[in-house]
Design an enzyme around this catalytic site. Structure first.
Site, PDB file in Angstrom:
ATOM      1  N   HIS A 118      -0.932   0.430 -10.105  1.00 11.96           N
ATOM      2  CA  HIS A 118      -1.610  -0.436  -9.128  1.00 11.96           C
ATOM      3  C   HIS A 118      -2.240  -1.649  -9.823  1.00 11.96           C
ATOM      4  O   HIS A 118      -3.450  -1.874  -9.762  1.00 11.96           O
ATOM      5  CB  HIS A 118      -2.682   0.336  -8.359  1.00 11.96           C
ATOM      6  CG  HIS A 118      -3.040  -0.310  -7.049  1.00 11.96           C
ATOM      7  ND1 HIS A 118      -3.426   0.421  -5.951  1.00 11.96           N
ATOM      8  CD2 HIS A 118      -3.083  -1.610  -6.660  1.00 11.96           C
ATOM      9  CE1 HIS A 118      -3.685  -0.404  -4.937  1.00 11.96           C
ATOM     10  NE2 HIS A 118      -3.497  -1.645  -5.362  1.00 11.96           N
TER      11      HIS A 118
ATOM     12  N   GLU B 135      -3.597   8.014  -5.558  1.00  7.93           N
ATOM     13  CA  GLU B 135      -3.789   7.284  -6.812  1.00  7.93           C
ATOM     14  C   GLU B 135      -5.037   7.812  -7.525  1.00  7.93           C
ATOM     15  O   GLU B 135      -6.062   8.037  -6.884  1.00  7.93           O
ATOM     16  CB  GLU B 135      -3.939   5.785  -6.535  1.00  7.93           C
ATOM     17  CG  GLU B 135      -2.666   5.174  -5.973  1.00  7.93           C
ATOM     18  CD  GLU B 135      -2.769   3.667  -5.744  1.00  7.93           C
ATOM     19  OE1 GLU B 135      -3.851   3.099  -5.971  1.00  7.93           O
ATOM     20  OE2 GLU B 135      -1.762   3.062  -5.351  1.00  7.93           O
TER      21      GLU B 135
ATOM     22  N   ARG C 217       0.845  -1.189   0.000  1.00  8.00           N
ATOM     23  CA  ARG C 217       0.000   0.000   0.000  1.00  8.00           C
ATOM     24  C   ARG C 217       0.884   1.244   0.000  1.00  8.00           C
ATOM     25  O   ARG C 217       1.905   1.299   0.675  1.00  8.00           O
ATOM     26  CB  ARG C 217      -0.934   0.020   1.215  1.00  8.00           C
ATOM     27  CG  ARG C 217      -2.133  -0.920   1.086  1.00  8.00           C
ATOM     28  CD  ARG C 217      -3.078  -0.445  -0.007  1.00  8.00           C
ATOM     29  NE  ARG C 217      -4.297  -1.221  -0.086  1.00  8.00           N
ATOM     30  CZ  ARG C 217      -4.507  -2.224  -0.926  1.00  8.00           C
ATOM     31  NH1 ARG C 217      -3.507  -2.612  -1.731  1.00  8.00           N
ATOM     32  NH2 ARG C 217      -5.653  -2.852  -0.958  1.00  8.00           N
TER      33      ARG C 217
END
Length: 315
Positions: free
Chosen positions: A273, A254, A225
């Protein structure tokens, strides 16, 4: 039961003959459809969808999250409730381990330089590194971290881990030390891989002191993360040459903002991601839910029960 989805999860129709299905894609729809629902399949696990409708969740007993990370669902009322939360632990482990190996190979074999030379039409032979014999520290020794450790060990890398507490050697890690020893452990490693969940304890665990403890030849990989990394400290370490480079799949914000210096750094790989994404992952998540639903309906223990105070499934 209900599901959070703008379109039905693939294959969810297999349970239509067993339970009553309803779908919600907004807080209003959620509030309308939660009363009477005892199961929620959080296909898009966001507190912004569930939290405003929580007062209507009086009948809810179990939530299945379609992700390994559940930080976006852990608002206080849910944490304090008797509602059981399960996650997608195990679904993404091998895919993420393969992704990490891909990143390590790209860096060790100098593929960015090779591709740059190809685009320029230039013949630039050179030496590359071996992964075998390198020392890799996996920070976060849950199921994803263990899969990464196994994959690295299969290539002949020396693998150690960092967990919540020290616990010695096992079949994956030559040793596991506690998070309070992270900086010292980083000083040993050629490669540091972040595989941490997002919790209060992991926030900015990779701070300036940790990056300073890494050697100038160390590479940092993060597939856990983004909140675990003090991104400003990472940028400074990269700019100053305190570490050799980074491969990053997750970020504090993000999508990664367009003005982030990480985009243009020559010693950084940025990916959006996607380390967990593999062909068929959606169907695999539905299969996990269906298995857990069968367990729920027959009174058997559910798989992947999250400790809501910790924010993850205890090992």
């Amino acid at each position: 039961m209900g599901a959070t989805a703008d379109s039905p999860p693939p294959g969810i129709g297999v349970v239509a003959g067993t339970v009553d299905l309803a779908f919600a894609d907004s807080p209003t729809e959620m509030a309308d459809r939660l009363p009477g629902a005892d199961v929620l399949f959080a296909w898009r696990p966001r507190s912004g969808l569930l939290r405003p409708a929580w007062e209507q969740a009086a009948d809810l007993k179990w939530i299945q999250a379609a992700s390994a990370g559940v930080e976006d669902l852990l608002f206080p009322d849910l944490v304090d409730s008797y509602v059981v939360l399960t996650n997608a632990r195990g679904v993404f482990d091998d895919a993420m381990a393969e992704y990490v190996l891909g990143l390590l190979l790209v860096l060790a074999k100098g593929f960015p330089r090779v591709l740059e030379a190809q685009r320029a039409g230039e013949w630039r032979p050179g030496d590359s590194e071996r992964l075998s014999g390198q020392r890799v520290l996996v920070v976060g020794v849950g199921s994803i971290g263990r899969a990464i450790g196994r994959a690295c060990g299969a290539l002949g890398m020396h693998v150690r881990g960092v967990g919540t507490r020290s616990r010695g050697r096992d079949e994956v890690f030559a040793s596991v030390v506690g998070a309070d020893e992270l900086a010292d452990a980083c000083g040993w490693a050629d490669v540091v891989v972040g595989a941490l969940p997002s919790t209060v304890e992991t926030h900015h665990l990779f701070d300036e002191g940790v990056f300073e403890a890494m050697g100038p030849g160390t590479r940092f990989v993060n597939v856990g993360r983004g909140s675990a990394v003090d991104e400003a400290a990472l940028v400074r370490a990269l700019e100053q040459g305190s570490i050799a480079g980074a491969a990053l799949d997750v970020f504090e914000t993000e999508p990664l903002p367009a003005d982030s210096p990480l985009w243009s750094m020559p010693n950084v790989l940025v990916s959006p991601h996607m380390s967990a994404n593999f062909a068929g992952w959606r169907e695999t998540l539905v299969e996990l839910f269906v298995e857990n639903l069968e367990r729920y309906l027959t009174g058997r223990p559910l798989k992947n029960v999250v400790d809501k105070e910790r924010g993850y499934v205890p090992s």
